[in-house]
Design an enzyme around this catalytic site. Structure first.
Site, PDB file in Angstrom:
ATOM      1  N   HIS A 373      34.908  42.109  56.188  1.00 34.81           N
ATOM      2  CA  HIS A 373      35.277  41.479  54.915  1.00 34.81           C
ATOM      3  C   HIS A 373      35.972  42.405  53.931  1.00 34.81           C
ATOM      4  O   HIS A 373      36.149  42.042  52.764  1.00 34.81           O
ATOM      5  CB  HIS A 373      34.050  40.910  54.202  1.00 34.81           C
ATOM      6  CG  HIS A 373      33.327  39.838  54.947  1.00 34.81           C
ATOM      7  ND1 HIS A 373      33.555  38.497  54.722  1.00 34.81           N
ATOM      8  CD2 HIS A 373      32.381  39.902  55.906  1.00 34.81           C
ATOM      9  CE1 HIS A 373      32.751  37.786  55.503  1.00 34.81           C
ATOM     10  NE2 HIS A 373      32.044  38.618  56.237  1.00 34.81           N
ATOM     11  N   LYS A 566      34.711  36.088  38.624  1.00 30.47           N
ATOM     12  CA  LYS A 566      34.403  36.730  39.903  1.00 30.47           C
ATOM     13  C   LYS A 566      33.731  38.049  39.568  1.00 30.47           C
ATOM     14  O   LYS A 566      33.677  38.426  38.399  1.00 30.47           O
ATOM     15  CB  LYS A 566      35.675  36.959  40.731  1.00 30.47           C
ATOM     16  CG  LYS A 566      36.805  37.671  39.975  1.00 30.47           C
ATOM     17  CD  LYS A 566      38.056  37.819  40.847  1.00 30.47           C
ATOM     18  CE  LYS A 566      38.981  36.615  40.809  1.00 30.47           C
ATOM     19  NZ  LYS A 566      39.316  36.091  42.125  1.00 30.47           N
ATOM     20  N   LYS A 572      39.975  43.987  41.569  1.00 28.78           N
ATOM     21  CA  LYS A 572      40.234  42.585  41.198  1.00 28.78           C
ATOM     22  C   LYS A 572      41.013  42.479  39.878  1.00 28.78           C
ATOM     23  O   LYS A 572      41.475  41.410  39.491  1.00 28.78           O
ATOM     24  CB  LYS A 572      38.920  41.807  41.084  1.00 28.78           C
ATOM     25  CG  LYS A 572      38.158  41.676  42.408  1.00 28.78           C
ATOM     26  CD  LYS A 572      36.847  40.927  42.227  1.00 28.78           C
ATOM     27  CE  LYS A 572      35.939  40.978  43.456  1.00 28.78           C
ATOM     28  NZ  LYS A 572      36.318  40.018  44.517  1.00 28.78           N
ATOM     29  N   THR A 677      37.728  33.345  47.850  1.00 26.02           N
ATOM     30  CA  THR A 677      37.402  31.962  48.161  1.00 26.02           C
ATOM     31  C   THR A 677      37.413  31.104  46.895  1.00 26.02           C
ATOM     32  O   THR A 677      37.589  29.886  46.972  1.00 26.02           O
ATOM     33  CB  THR A 677      36.014  31.852  48.842  1.00 26.02           C
ATOM     34  OG1 THR A 677      35.092  32.680  48.135  1.00 26.02           O
ATOM     35  CG2 THR A 677      36.085  32.278  50.286  1.00 26.02           C
ATOM     36  N   LYS A 681      38.584  27.085  45.619  1.00 22.32           N
ATOM     37  CA  LYS A 681      37.785  26.165  44.797  1.00 22.32           C
ATOM     38  C   LYS A 681      38.588  25.655  43.602  1.00 22.32           C
ATOM     39  O   LYS A 681      38.526  24.468  43.254  1.00 22.32           O
ATOM     40  CB  LYS A 681      36.506  26.867  44.301  1.00 22.32           C
ATOM     41  CG  LYS A 681      35.550  27.198  45.431  1.00 22.32           C
ATOM     42  CD  LYS A 681      34.468  28.209  45.038  1.00 22.32           C
ATOM     43  CE  LYS A 681      33.882  28.799  46.321  1.00 22.32           C
ATOM     44  NZ  LYS A 681      32.980  29.946  46.075  1.00 22.32           N
TER      45      LYS A 681
HETATM   46  F1  GPW Z   1      32.445  44.871  51.175  1.00 20.41           F
HETATM   47  N1  GPW Z   1      33.078  40.584  49.953  1.00 20.41           N
HETATM   48  C1  GPW Z   1      32.010  40.490  49.094  1.00 20.41           C
HETATM   49  F2  GPW Z   1      33.211  43.574  52.688  1.00 20.41           F
HETATM   50  O1  GPW Z   1      31.862  39.526  48.350  1.00 20.41           O
HETATM   51  F3  GPW Z   1      31.121  43.833  52.453  1.00 20.41           F
HETATM   52  N2  GPW Z   1      31.088  41.479  49.076  1.00 20.41           N
HETATM   53  C2  GPW Z   1      31.151  42.546  49.909  1.00 20.41           C
HETATM   54  O2  GPW Z   1      30.294  43.437  49.841  1.00 20.41           O
HETATM   55  C3  GPW Z   1      32.214  42.605  50.836  1.00 20.41           C
HETATM   56  C4  GPW Z   1      33.185  41.630  50.816  1.00 20.41           C
HETATM   57  C5  GPW Z   1      32.257  43.738  51.804  1.00 20.41           C
HETATM   58  C6  GPW Z   1      34.056  39.474  49.923  1.00 20.41           C
HETATM   59  C7  GPW Z   1      35.507  39.889  49.832  1.00 20.41           C
HETATM   60  O3  GPW Z   1      35.677  40.802  48.775  1.00 20.41           O
HETATM   61  C8  GPW Z   1      36.347  38.622  49.587  1.00 20.41           C
HETATM   62  O4  GPW Z   1      37.720  38.933  49.573  1.00 20.41           O
HETATM   63  C9  GPW Z   1      36.058  37.598  50.689  1.00 20.41           C
HETATM   64  O5  GPW Z   1      36.651  36.371  50.359  1.00 20.41           O
HETATM   65  C10 GPW Z   1      34.558  37.373  50.833  1.00 20.41           C
HETATM   66  O6  GPW Z   1      33.872  38.621  51.032  1.00 20.41           O
HETATM   67  C11 GPW Z   1      34.221  36.469  51.993  1.00 20.41           C
HETATM   68  O7  GPW Z   1      34.903  36.871  53.146  1.00 20.41           O
END
Ligand code: GPW
Length: 838
Positions: A373, A566, A572, A677, A681
């Site tokens: 992610h 967010k 960001k 995401t 929304k």
């Molecule tokens: F660092 N995302 C998040 F990749 O919310 F683990 N927390 C986290 O710790 C990480 C990723 C990690 C998010 C991404 O920033 C976002 O771009 C993405 O839409 C979301 O994960 C779901 O895939």
């Protein structure tokens, strides 16, 4: 102990089968029964919380019969199951969702009204289940909704934190964190005190010879008990009700405690108890950042070991051979947090079940899939070898063996490439040595996926480039994220959902979101546009009321609502947004009253939490609030600009905010946001986007059309060069941004020193996030937004067209892609009445 009722006595069970309510009278009976028995209250003593509790219990009872039926059916058919391992499940509220998914919200609404309550007030009594930080945790929650809706036999596994993400308070413009104790009364969980697993830590590894074979035996230094808590996950318009199993930690009642207790050491056995309970006490509040804390590693192993024990126990019931394990079990790793599951399964198979290493490893790698992610280096998990050695001595040995065999195979394929071996080694030869969890996850899985096209391309060409060479490109794939339209449209925006249903032939679009495309032929319909605009306006009125109630600031709902909600993070770029707001403020101040009259009124709305230890993110929150304090009371400006920071952004706030936005900001430095995401929304709720060419913004643009989105800024392929130029060339910052900085430094928004680090990050420290490079393009694009918004009719048309083209972004599509490409699982429909059907 055999717990199954013998055949002759089953008649009595079948005779007494529970029937769930289906109408208003049945619902009311259940509510009254729960108020008077479960809650021990009466009509003379029933407040909204009691009404919420009783309503929830009535629905919970209903869900649990479906849950039982689903589990029995899945056991009976014994098809392949999916296990989604995630340290975060950001569920939000359950009641509204349950009522809508089982299709009885109207029944509850009428029933509650007769009993003296308004359903909106009752629903609001529920505390959010906030077991997550942001996008990653919410994605897991959307996936559970889709898995159940699509009838996949699937389980979520996570931790039952006593404290979820902290509650944010804004005091004098600063974020203050307050613990979120949410478990006082939670009708949505079933404690399973009979489902427990003993989890071991520390200790040492001994070799033993059994039947001529040498095996490793891990002697524990400490044992902690995992207790299961089950949360039913109802699908939409289907009886399928899946399970989310959350583990809670408890001291094990084994010899350890009794020894101490018997020797009279009561205090120390209580201390042991507390230490054990700490493991599941609190969610780490970092988003996109890993801090390498020992307790976090303990959490990870505790959760992974309990879940695998459970999965293996379930597999063993059907007495199949181990080689069938990957045909029965697919385990998806939500980021690297559960990577130890790979090592744990290998340990179970080799040390406990006595399989040969290679056979075991084949089973392991066929079972796991890994989702990445992020590409941000500070978020990639690494654990010091010494820490792993101390906490999990046998696991470290296994990791070394996995690495050895892996590096041997690499050496074979790439002879004489010593640097390749160094680069891809699971063990980083640094001081101290580190275990690279992402590499371990890749080596131990059969598929690795990113979460949007750009992101999946980036991982293949940057952080995992060598692994593409080693394994070939087919191991790496993309599954673009999605969101559940049940919560994010039907539940959050009931009026829009109803209007859409009236044009799309009913509610089927909620199960097949591509049906939204039927809206497009109505874009020219004047009456339709008018109703659409009225709904947006009503949603803005609702948000304006919330703003008034929580901040005291009065905003005009006719203004353009510009939203960025967010987690607060430099990548960001909330700082870019607030600098842009200051620029707007200065421009308005420089105008004559006549010029001002021609300007479009705007409300800039921010919301989001900063990790408690993320100093710069907290400075950004402070600047936003400081700018609001000045702008909102400036009489020259009035309604032309308001700046709002909404406290404690969470899932239920998002459900109110998304439907009320005209434009939302998704403005990360290109290449940094894996997907995003909330962008989906906002568009699904009839708002437009201003954004960079990053994450899923790119695919959203492809779907809805370039003329329906406001893109700006540098492209990801140019980021590296720009950064290089900042560091080694002369870095002149944008002249408009310079004016903004000068104004901050004049003290217009309070003590300039408070914000000096934010300015220095751009001026002196290389502007890593390209705020200055993108500033001009950002400001210009906001002008285009203003111009477009002036033509309301056209604007509404853009919104409708966009919504009609959003079908791709349902999490149902994601789950079907995972099921096909990664899990190889099929849906299993549950009959409403019989579980033994075909
Ligand atoms: F660092 N995302 C998040 F990749 O919310 F683990 N927390 C986290 O710790 C990480 C990723 C990690 C998010 C991404 O920033 C976002 O771009 C993405 O839409 C979301 O994960 C779901 O895939």
């Amino acid at each position: 102990v055999e717990a199954s009722i013998p055949e002759p006595q089953r008649e009595a069970w079948k005779r007494n089968q529970i029937t769930s309510f289906t109408d208003k009278d049945g619902f009311e009976k259940e509510v009254v029964r729960h108020v008077e028995t479960t809650l021990a209250r009466s009509m003379f003593n029933c407040d909204e919380i009691a009404a919420y509790s009783a309503t929830s219990l009535a629905f919970r009872d209903r869900l649990i019969t479906h849950w039982n039926r689903t589990q029995q059916r899945q056991t009976y058919r014994d098809t392949k199951r999916v296990y989604y391992l995630s340290l975060e499940f950001l569920m939000g509220r359950a009641l509204d969702n349950a009522m809508l998914n089982v299709g009885l919200k109207n029944v509850a609404q009428d029933g509650l009204a007769e009993l003296g309550f308004r359903i909106e007030d009752v629903v609001k009594q529920e505390h959010d289940a906030a077991l997550g930080n942001g996008g990653l945790g919410r994605l897991a929650a959307c996936f559970l909704d889709s898995l159940a809706t699509l009838n996949f036999p699937a389980w979520g596994y996570g931790l039952r934190y006593r404290y979820g993400i902290f509650k944010q308070e804004i005091i004098d413009g600063y974020q203050v964190e307050v613990p979120d104790y949410w478990l006082d009364f939670n009708p949505w969980e079933f404690p399973r005190h009979d489902v427990t697993v003993d989890i071991q830590f520390f200790g040492q590894v001994n070799k033993k010879t059994v039947g001529g074979k040498t095996i490793s035996v891990w002697e524990a230094g400490e044992i902690v008990q995992a207790v299961a808590y089950d949360v039913p996950i109802p699908g939409y318009d289907t009886p399928t009700t899946n399970n989310l199993r959350l583990w809670s930690s408890k001291a094990s009642g084994g010899e350890f405690d009794f020894q101490k207790f018997n020797s009279g050491d009561y205090e120390s056995s209580v201390a042991d108890q507390q230490r054990a309970e700490t493991i599941s006490a609190v969610l780490y509040p970092n988003d996109n950042l890993e801090r390498g804390k020992e307790l976090r590693l303990k959490q990870q192993y505790f959760w992974v070991a309990a879940s695998l024990y459970d999965i293996v126990r379930r597999f063993k019931k059907s007495r199949r051979s181990w080689n069938e394990f990957p045909d029965q079990v697919a385990i998806q790793l939500n980021d690297t947090h559960p990577t130890l599951a790979i090592v744990e399964l290998q340990r179970i198979l080799v040390d406990i079940e006595g399989l040969e290493w290679d056979n075991a490893w084949e089973i392991v790698t066929s079972t796991f899939g890994y989702t990445n992610h992020t590409v941000l280096p500070e978020a990639l998990e690494k654990w010091p070898v010494g820490l792993v050695q101390h906490l999990l001595p046998r696991h470290l040995q296994i990791i070394y063996d996995i690495n050895l065999f892996f590096l041997q195979s690499v050496e074979k394929a790439f002879p004489d490439d010593r640097d390749m071996l160094r680069r891809v080694s699971i063990i980083e030869e640094s001081q101290p040595k580190m275990v690279r969890m992402a590499f371990l996850a890749i080596v131990g899985s059969h598929k690795v996926n990113g979460v949007a096209e750009l992101h999946s391309d980036l991982i293949k060409t940057t952080i995992f480039k060598d692994f593409v060479e080693i394994y070939g490109p087919d191991k790496f794939t993309n599954v673009t994220n999605g969101i559940t339209p049940r919560r994010w449209l039907h539940q959050a925006n009931p009026r829009l959902s109803e209007l859409i249903a009236s044009k799309c032939g009913g509610n089927d679009f909620l199960k097949d979101l591509t049906l939204l495309n039927q809206l497009e032929k109505h874009v020219e319909d004047k009456q339709f546009r008018k109703e659409w605009a009225e709904i947006k306006y009503a949603n803005k009125v609702r948000l304006a009321k919330h703003i008034k109630d929580t901040t005291g600031v009065v905003v005009n709902p006719a203004s353009l609502f510009d939203v960025q909600v967010k987690r607060i993070h430099e990548y960001k770029r909330q700082q870019l947004n607030i600098f842009g707001v200051i620029h707007r403020y200065l421009s308005l101040k420089a105008m004559t009253p006549d010029q001002r009259k021609k300007q479009l009124p705007r409300v800039s709305i921010f919301g989001g939490k900063a990790a408690p230890g993320y100093w710069m993110a907290k400075q950004i929150i402070h600047l936003i609030n400081s700018v609001g304090a000045v702008v909102n009371k400036d009489e020259d400006i009035g309604d032309l600009l308001k700046v709002i920071f909404l406290e404690d952004y969470n899932v239920s706030k998002a459900e109110m905010i998304c439907p009320a936005s005209d434009i939302s900001e998704h403005i990360s430095t290109a290449g940094t946001e894996a997907s995003g995401t909330s962008n989906m929304k906002f568009v699904l709720n009839g708002g437009l986007i201003i954004g960079t060419c990053d994450g899923a913004n790119i695919e959203i643009t492809r779907e809805i059309g370039e003329s329906n989105i406001f893109l700006f800024g540098n492209l990801s392929e140019d980021v590296e060069d720009l950064r290089h130029a900042h560091t080694y060339g002369s870095h002149t910052i944008d002249s408009d941004l310079d004016k903004v900085f000068n104004e901050i430094e004049k003290g217009t928004f309070g003590t300039p020193h408070d914000f000096s680090a934010m300015i220095a990050a751009v001026r002196q420290h290389g502007d890593y996030y390209l705020v200055s490079d993108d500033f001009h393009s950002y400001i210009e694009t906001h002008q285009l937004v203003d111009e477009a918004y002036r033509n309301q009719d056209e604007w509404i048309a853009k919104c409708i067209t966009s919504v009609s083209r959003m079908g791709f972004f349902t999490s149902d599509r994601c789950i079907n892609e995972y099921a096909e490409e990664i899990w190889n699982v099929e849906p299993l429909a549950v009959d409403r009445h019989s579980i033994w059907g075909p």
